[in-house]
Design an enzyme around this catalytic site. Structure first.
Site, short mmCIF file in Angstrom:
data_model
loop_
_atom_site.label_atom_id
_atom_site.label_comp_id
_atom_site.label_asym_id
_atom_site.label_seq_id
_atom_site.Cartn_x
_atom_site.Cartn_y
_atom_site.Cartn_z
CG HIS A 1 -1.99 -1.04 1.15
ND1 HIS A 1 -3.01 -1.11 2.06
CD2 HIS A 1 -2.20 -2.05 0.27
CE1 HIS A 1 -3.81 -2.12 1.74
NE2 HIS A 1 -3.33 -2.71 0.67
CD GLU B 1 -2.14 4.01 3.26
OE1 GLU B 1 -3.33 4.18 3.55
OE2 GLU B 1 -1.77 3.22 2.37
CB CYS C 1 -6.60 -0.91 5.04
SG CYS C 1 -4.84 -1.36 5.03
CB CYS D 1 -2.15 1.27 6.13
SG CYS D 1 -1.55 0.50 4.59
#
Length: 167
Positions: free
Chosen positions: A72, A74, A100, A103
């Site tokens: 992801h 992040e 999410c 993260c």
């Protein structure tokens, strides 16, 4: 002639949107910018680990409704900061999609203290964890006001607002 300058939040969210254009995910393009004291610390976008094939080249690797080929945005921003020895303690992350659960946990441990996102992602567990930890998380605005809801083709895969799958 007078023009209105964007707020700092709108400015960094726009940079996150530009970063998202580097995404190699076919399902969703996400960009993240880690900032402290109005200075960019690191950026990240969702894509495959360095040196491995990208979804744009070989397709998505779907498990339980999610592409597991990519990291992801992040995560990549945090890894970029760590690789270059940059502390993220007290930072704000600007991200084009609300983080999410995974993260969120990483951002908590990296001591990121504020999250500003553009598009909501319904993850009640992530929201509860951020609230419990006292992390500020807010939907940002663009230079001219609230961002419109993101429109995505239904055939492309999971999009903003899809419920997370149960583990």
């Amino acid at each position: 002639m007078s023009r209105q300058r964007p707020s700092w939040d709108a400015y960094f969210l726009q940079i996150a949107a530009t970063v998202s254009e580097r995404s190699t995910c076919l399902r969703r393009s996400v960009g993240a910018v880690l900032v402290r004291d109005r200075r960019i610390l690191a950026t990240g976008y969702n894509g495959s680990p360095e040196g491995l094939p990208h979804c744009t080249d070989v397709g998505c690797l779907i498990v339980d409704g999610h592409c597991v080929r990519t990291l992801h945005a992040e995560q990549n921003a945090l890894l970029q900061a760590a690789t270059h020895g940059v502390s993220t303690e007290g930072a704000t992350i600007y991200v084009t999609s609300e983080p999410c659960l995974q993260c969120t946990k990483m951002l908590l441990n990296a001591r990121v203290r504020r999250i500003v996102y553009r598009d909501p992602y319904e993850d009640p567990l992530a929201r509860a964890l951020r609230a419990q930890a006292g992390i500020t998380c807010e939907r940002g605005e663009g230079p001219t006001g609230p961002f419109p809801s993101q429109e995505v083709d239904a055939g492309v895969g999971a999009v903003e607002g899809d419920p997370p799958t149960e583990a």
